[in-house]
Design a protein around this motif. Sequence first.
Motif, PDB file in Angstrom:
ATOM      1  N   ASP A 174       1.597 -23.099  65.351  1.00 30.75           N
ATOM      2  CA  ASP A 174       2.248 -23.869  64.284  1.00 30.75           C
ATOM      3  C   ASP A 174       2.180 -25.364  64.577  1.00 30.75           C
ATOM      4  N   VAL A 175       2.421 -25.726  65.824  1.00 34.24           N
ATOM      5  CA  VAL A 175       2.366 -27.143  66.195  1.00 34.24           C
ATOM      6  C   VAL A 175       0.971 -27.701  65.904  1.00 34.24           C
ATOM      7  N   LEU A 176      -0.035 -26.939  66.302  1.00 36.89           N
ATOM      8  CA  LEU A 176      -1.415 -27.387  66.069  1.00 36.89           C
ATOM      9  C   LEU A 176      -1.722 -27.510  64.575  1.00 36.89           C
ATOM     10  N   LYS A 177      -1.030 -26.699  63.783  1.00 38.37           N
ATOM     11  CA  LYS A 177      -1.268 -26.728  62.344  1.00 38.37           C
ATOM     12  C   LYS A 177      -0.620 -27.960  61.701  1.00 38.37           C
ATOM     13  N   PHE A 178       0.579 -28.314  62.171  1.00 38.11           N
ATOM     14  CA  PHE A 178       1.342 -29.343  61.456  1.00 38.11           C
ATOM     15  C   PHE A 178       1.296 -30.727  62.119  1.00 38.11           C
ATOM     16  N   VAL A 179       1.036 -30.758  63.425  1.00 43.28           N
ATOM     17  CA  VAL A 179       1.043 -32.050  64.118  1.00 43.28           C
ATOM     18  C   VAL A 179      -0.397 -32.523  64.312  1.00 43.28           C
ATOM     19  N   THR A 180      -0.710 -33.690  63.831  1.00 42.43           N
ATOM     20  CA  THR A 180      -2.085 -34.182  63.992  1.00 42.43           C
ATOM     21  C   THR A 180      -2.254 -34.953  65.303  1.00 42.43           C
ATOM     22  N   ASP A 181      -1.284 -35.804  65.629  1.00 40.51           N
ATOM     23  CA  ASP A 181      -1.367 -36.625  66.854  1.00 40.51           C
ATOM     24  C   ASP A 181      -0.926 -35.858  68.092  1.00 40.51           C
ATOM     25  N   THR A 182      -1.566 -34.766  68.431  1.00 41.78           N
ATOM     26  CA  THR A 182      -1.046 -33.992  69.567  1.00 41.78           C
ATOM     27  C   THR A 182      -1.165 -34.766  70.883  1.00 41.78           C
ATOM     28  N   ASP A 183      -1.991 -35.812  70.916  1.00 41.14           N
ATOM     29  CA  ASP A 183      -2.058 -36.611  72.151  1.00 41.14           C
ATOM     30  C   ASP A 183      -0.842 -37.527  72.303  1.00 41.14           C
ATOM     31  N   LYS A 184       0.036 -37.507  71.319  1.00 39.98           N
ATOM     32  CA  LYS A 184       1.289 -38.257  71.435  1.00 39.98           C
ATOM     33  C   LYS A 184       2.433 -37.363  71.934  1.00 39.98           C
ATOM     34  N   LEU A 185       2.103 -36.129  72.276  1.00 41.20           N
ATOM     35  CA  LEU A 185       3.128 -35.195  72.759  1.00 41.20           C
ATOM     36  C   LEU A 185       3.079 -35.086  74.281  1.00 41.20           C
ATOM     37  N   ILE A 186       4.242 -34.963  74.897  1.00 38.05           N
ATOM     38  CA  ILE A 186       4.342 -34.551  76.309  1.00 38.05           C
ATOM     39  C   ILE A 186       4.955 -33.159  76.322  1.00 38.05           C
ATOM     40  N   TRP A 187       4.268 -32.230  76.929  1.00 40.20           N
ATOM     41  CA  TRP A 187       4.795 -30.866  77.023  1.00 40.20           C
ATOM     42  C   TRP A 187       5.516 -30.685  78.349  1.00 40.20           C
ATOM     43  N   GLU A 188       6.814 -30.425  78.298  1.00 38.44           N
ATOM     44  CA  GLU A 188       7.497 -30.060  79.546  1.00 38.44           C
ATOM     45  C   GLU A 188       6.952 -28.708  79.989  1.00 38.44           C
ATOM     46  N   ALA A 189       6.432 -28.640  81.194  1.00 33.57           N
ATOM     47  CA  ALA A 189       5.707 -27.443  81.640  1.00 33.57           C
ATOM     48  C   ALA A 189       5.853 -27.287  83.144  1.00 33.57           C
ATOM     49  N   PRO A 190       7.054 -26.942  83.612  1.00 32.00           N
ATOM     50  CA  PRO A 190       7.275 -26.869  85.053  1.00 32.00           C
ATOM     51  C   PRO A 190       6.521 -25.738  85.755  1.00 32.00           C
ATOM     52  N   LEU A 191       6.174 -24.675  85.046  1.00 33.52           N
ATOM     53  CA  LEU A 191       5.524 -23.535  85.703  1.00 33.52           C
ATOM     54  C   LEU A 191       4.006 -23.650  85.644  1.00 33.52           C
ATOM     55  N   LYS A 192       3.345 -23.186  86.683  1.00 27.88           N
ATOM     56  CA  LYS A 192       1.887 -23.316  86.739  1.00 27.88           C
ATOM     57  C   LYS A 192       1.222 -22.635  85.554  1.00 27.88           C
ATOM     58  N   SER A 193       1.692 -21.452  85.193  1.00 27.29           N
ATOM     59  CA  SER A 193       1.079 -20.729  84.069  1.00 27.29           C
ATOM     60  C   SER A 193       1.143 -21.571  82.796  1.00 27.29           C
ATOM     61  N   GLN A 194       2.228 -22.339  82.656  1.00 31.64           N
ATOM     62  CA  GLN A 194       2.386 -23.191  81.475  1.00 31.64           C
ATOM     63  C   GLN A 194       1.421 -24.367  81.523  1.00 31.64           C
ATOM     64  N   GLN A 195       1.252 -24.919  82.710  1.00 34.03           N
ATOM     65  CA  GLN A 195       0.326 -26.050  82.875  1.00 34.03           C
ATOM     66  C   GLN A 195      -1.092 -25.611  82.516  1.00 34.03           C
ATOM     67  N   VAL A 196      -1.473 -24.442  83.033  1.00 37.77           N
ATOM     68  CA  VAL A 196      -2.813 -23.912  82.754  1.00 37.77           C
ATOM     69  C   VAL A 196      -3.004 -23.721  81.247  1.00 37.77           C
ATOM     70  N   LEU A 197      -1.992 -23.163  80.615  1.00 35.09           N
ATOM     71  CA  LEU A 197      -2.062 -22.921  79.167  1.00 35.09           C
ATOM     72  C   LEU A 197      -2.286 -24.204  78.387  1.00 35.09           C
ATOM     73  N   PHE A 198      -1.504 -25.235  78.682  1.00 41.39           N
ATOM     74  CA  PHE A 198      -1.616 -26.483  77.916  1.00 41.39           C
ATOM     75  C   PHE A 198      -2.936 -27.199  78.204  1.00 41.39           C
ATOM     76  N   LEU A 199      -3.385 -27.150  79.459  1.00 43.62           N
ATOM     77  CA  LEU A 199      -4.669 -27.790  79.779  1.00 43.62           C
ATOM     78  C   LEU A 199      -5.808 -27.084  79.044  1.00 43.62           C
ATOM     79  N   ASN A 200      -5.710 -25.767  78.939  1.00 41.97           N
ATOM     80  CA  ASN A 200      -6.732 -25.044  78.195  1.00 41.97           C
ATOM     81  C   ASN A 200      -6.669 -25.339  76.701  1.00 41.97           C
ATOM     82  N   LYS A 201      -5.460 -25.510  76.200  1.00 39.94           N
ATOM     83  CA  LYS A 201      -5.254 -25.717  74.757  1.00 39.94           C
ATOM     84  C   LYS A 201      -5.560 -27.155  74.341  1.00 39.94           C
ATOM     85  N   PHE A 202      -5.127 -28.133  75.156  1.00 43.97           N
ATOM     86  CA  PHE A 202      -5.208 -29.540  74.742  1.00 43.97           C
ATOM     87  C   PHE A 202      -6.148 -30.369  75.625  1.00 43.97           C
ATOM     88  N   GLY A 203      -6.821 -29.724  76.558  1.00 43.53           N
ATOM     89  CA  GLY A 203      -7.771 -30.449  77.395  1.00 43.53           C
ATOM     90  C   GLY A 203      -7.170 -30.905  78.704  1.00 43.53           C
TER      91      GLY A 203
END
Lengths: 249, 249, 249
Positions: A174-203
Amino acid sequence: MVIDKGLGKNSFMDLMETGSNYIDCVKFGFGTAPLYKTELLLYKINLAKQYGVTVMPGGTLLETAVLQDVVSEFFNTICNLGFNAIEVSDGTIELSRDQRTELIQEGIKNGLKVFTEYGKKISGSLIDAVVLADTLEVDLKAGAELLTIEARETGMGVGVFDEQGECRLNLLDDVLKFVTDTDKLIWEAPLKSQQVLFLNKFGPNANLGNISPGDILSLETLRRGLRQDTFTFGVRTKKEKEKEFFYVI
Amino acid sequence: MVIDKGLGKNSFMDLMETGSNYIDCVKFGFGTAPLYKTELLLYKINLAKQYGVTVMPGGTLLETAVLQDVVSEFFNTICNLGFNAIEVSDGTIELSRDQRTELIQEGIKNGLKVFTEYGKKISGSLIDAVVLADTLEVDLKAGAELLTIEARETGMGVGVFDEQGECRLNLLDDVLKFVTDTDKLIWEAPLKSQQVLFLNKFGPNANLGNISPGDILSLETLRRGLRQDTFTFGVRTKKEKEKEFFYVI
Amino acid sequence: MVIDKGLGKNSFMDLMETGSNYIDCVKFGFGTAPLYKTELLLYKINLAKQYGVTVMPGGTLLETAVLQDVVSEFFNTICNLGFNAIEVSDGTIELSRDQRTELIQEGIKNGLKVFTEYGKKISGSLIDAVVLADTLEVDLKAGAELLTIEARETGMGVGVFDEQGECRLNLLDDVLKFVTDTDKLIWEAPLKSQQVLFLNKFGPNANLGNISPGDILSLETLRRGLRQDTFTFGVRTKKEKEKEFFYVI
């Protein structure tokens, strides 16, 4: 963005010396800032700035000031201490749109960078991508640098994460659908699995927050493909290996 | 009460400098004390005392001494090293009521503060509120300062906590029913959810133990209502904000 | 074998001063080594060697070098920096038996100790005891010191551990059935429950790896029976208590 829950002098020195190249911003989490002896607090703030790292108190501290009606004292003290950024959040209290904009502008007027945050801290709070997109737009217009998506220090039970810290992928879509400036977001991601997910999703350069001080180099290996979980990133930069790889001179 | 699992010189210095205002007692957990080089051990003990923090070896060390029949050597060494407290526990071995009282009195005779502990370390051990109440009464009469409720370093699977570290609330209610001096209890509560629970149940000044060195400031924010989970504590002290809040001068 | 995910100068000094008697080898995990400023990296490598601790980069770094076809540059740099060991692994990439042997021999030719690793890092990978036994034999013949069983930094989801970090005991029994030289194995065992299991299975001196720097003294208490979980070890060495126990002089 690193969350510092109370590092002492030696550990903070380690963090800066070892990690400052890989850190943009350090947050003295929640309301910990007032709990330091002033001398130590000043030492930490100055050291961060010497290393070119932005330094701010946790959003909860400003929320407390709002609730206690001491916002102007808050800005005085923050600036006197030498912080160069703040977080404007409503994770615990309610803020009207106007109050939020005022706080952002007050921060900027005081020469501070302003990071805003979207999301509640109470367990079970989800995000609404449409509201998020709207908040991002208005916050940026008011002068905010970036907007952080709340996930708490644990990465569990709020925002896009369920009680086990697994990502609710439909919310992220949903975020990817509605937010265009995703490079203006900071994702709180304390767990490694979360970090991996966001790096795969947003580079590999995705903005991540609430990173634990001990995980700075580990996260950087993930960004560079120097760990199994994102090993293919390294393959992608193979052509640039002369720059990337320390032992190729 | 903080549990120190093996901090080195720099980290221990950090702990004292950053946290000593918020720490009453530091425990060198289980049998770690003998594993330090003597010089480093003396350094840590002296530093704690300089900062006004009580310092003791883990209860398991005394239990080992009991089992190996070297109790008087134990007291000699502990006193020579400069520890100013001990923990009398039977988490692993069996102690008769008389043995327990003797150890408490022996500690006091040696000029040490004595903390006792109730509860077994073996997984699945529950507490019995009636026995606890009785133990507390007899221990205090023998000269103990406070009685700690065992929860291990992990906060899981013993005492009032189940395997996931969730509190068995009925056991806690039993304690409230049978124990009158609840301010003489220290609750081992390594997990944040446990800390929040006890602060809500027994008030912001509840005695908590087995706190991880990295969580000292985080716990203090909980006590003061400077974190979402206990934010209403801060509201309660609003009238005192001049004293509480660092930026109000 | 300790895994260092990015300790700074002060913390690494603490680790060496506090733990070097109980550490054989420190690994700069995954591809973190290139992320340090050279001066700091040299400092850490030299300090480890001064304390008699073997020091090596993570296996993933060599795997990256293989993939990027810069193996000889890898060995040059590793030796120039002063590392005195390497890990030869195929946790992420595929290596033929011949490639593996060549890497082992190349390490030895360069004056390095060589530790090899068995097991894949991808979630769900199990071990095959027959293949493990064969790998151990061939690796040792090629000159390897010891062979490590992969369990990742978390101890979950690979090797002998399931997703929760519980040991698949049938796999361990298979290892005992097919591998004779079990003292040539290092078990990656970051979780306390795993450490307890291996110490019970292979004795108090079992080789354990991926130990977190903060757990060094805790693990040593387990080896010596100075913690509840292995308390009977202490009883077994009761006759030697004069040597074991610090307060008996």
